[in-house]
Design an enzyme around this catalytic site. Structure first.
Site, PDB file in Angstrom:
ATOM      1  N   GLU A  82     -18.149 -37.987   9.600  1.00 29.19           N
ATOM      2  CA  GLU A  82     -17.696 -38.956   8.603  1.00 29.19           C
ATOM      3  C   GLU A  82     -17.998 -38.471   7.185  1.00 29.19           C
ATOM      4  O   GLU A  82     -17.222 -38.709   6.258  1.00 29.19           O
ATOM      5  CB  GLU A  82     -18.394 -40.298   8.835  1.00 29.19           C
ATOM      6  N   ASP A 123     -18.465 -47.225  10.638  1.00 32.47           N
ATOM      7  CA  ASP A 123     -17.365 -46.795  11.511  1.00 32.47           C
ATOM      8  C   ASP A 123     -17.854 -45.971  12.692  1.00 32.47           C
ATOM      9  O   ASP A 123     -17.462 -46.206  13.837  1.00 32.47           O
ATOM     10  CB  ASP A 123     -16.335 -45.990  10.712  1.00 32.47           C
TER      11      ASP A 123
END
Length: 242
Positions: A64, A75
């Protein structure tokens, strides 16, 4: 070492900066890493122990960082652990959802720069959204047996909170023309929607969708699929696809 083929799939269009980075971070880890123990004799789905999920989550977070610069970690954590997460000031709490809600996720197929969009949102706005999130969390965690609100009343309250959240996000101009198209379309069917993630494109979430609204959104070129709150995290399916 016995070699095997790991096939990954995703119903979202693969588009950089469209809010799908965590999926690819997690699946890439599973595909090429020796860190996750896989039982090749197992049939059906294999789940993972907490320590293994911690490792998956850790490396997914690194993925990420490459995609979003300075991600929150939400997320990748949702992708790894599933269920629901409370996040504030860098502190994350994993929780179980006791309320089942059907949602529609509409992919606008428009990319966005998450890092730039988040940088433009003030702390005052985050504080307002936090109040909405706390109230939503209480509803999702409430047990039907010991709660005074009926299922219908809970759904109506969630609709109200989603409308408030979307209104706040529109006020700081993180929406997009395609998002507004989705909102207008779902409103025709008296359904409540809000953008997800940082906005500026990406996906839109709609509560309690109907087949009619899905058909109309898809006719506009959007990609739709249904989901439920509080799903499972990372698993491997050993069934061989034809």
């Amino acid at each position: 070492m016995k070699l095997f083929i790991l096939e990954t799939s995703n119903r979202l269009t693969r588009k950089l900066n469209a809010g799908h980075g965590s999926f690819w971070a997690v699946t890439a880890l599973l595909a090429c890493s020796d860190f996750v123990s896989v039982d090749l004799k197992q049939q059906g789905w294999q789940s993972f122990q907490e320590k293994q999920l911690d490792l998956v989550n850790k490396w997914a977070f690194e993925g990420e960082k490459i995609i979003h610069g300075k991600p929150s970690g939400i997320d990748n954590s949702i992708s790894a652990y599933g269920n629901i997460i409370s996040f504030k000031s860098g502190n994350m709490t994993h929780m179980k959802a006791n309320v089942s809600l059907k949602m529609l996720i509409t992919n606008t197929k428009v990319g966005r720069n998450t890092k730039a969009l988040v940088a433009g949102v003030s702390e005052r706005m985050f504080s307002a959204v936090d109040s909405i999130s706390k109230e939503l969390t209480l509803i999702l965690q409430s047990l039907e047996s010991d709660d005074a609100l009926s299922v219908t009343e809970k759904e109506e309250k969630i609709q109200e909170l989603m409308e408030m959240n979307q209104g706040l996000l529109q006020s700081v101009v993180v929406s997009h023309a395609t998002i507004e198209t989705v909102l207008r379309t779902t409103l025709k069917y008296k359904l409540v929607s809000k953008l997800t993630g940082a906005g500026g494109g990406g996906c839109v979430l709609t509560l309690l969708p109907t087949s009619a609204v899905i058909a109309e959104l898809e006719s506009c070129g959007f990609q739709c699929f249904t989901a439920e709150i509080g799903g499972k995290g990372v698993e491997i399916n050993f069934e061989v696809s034809s």
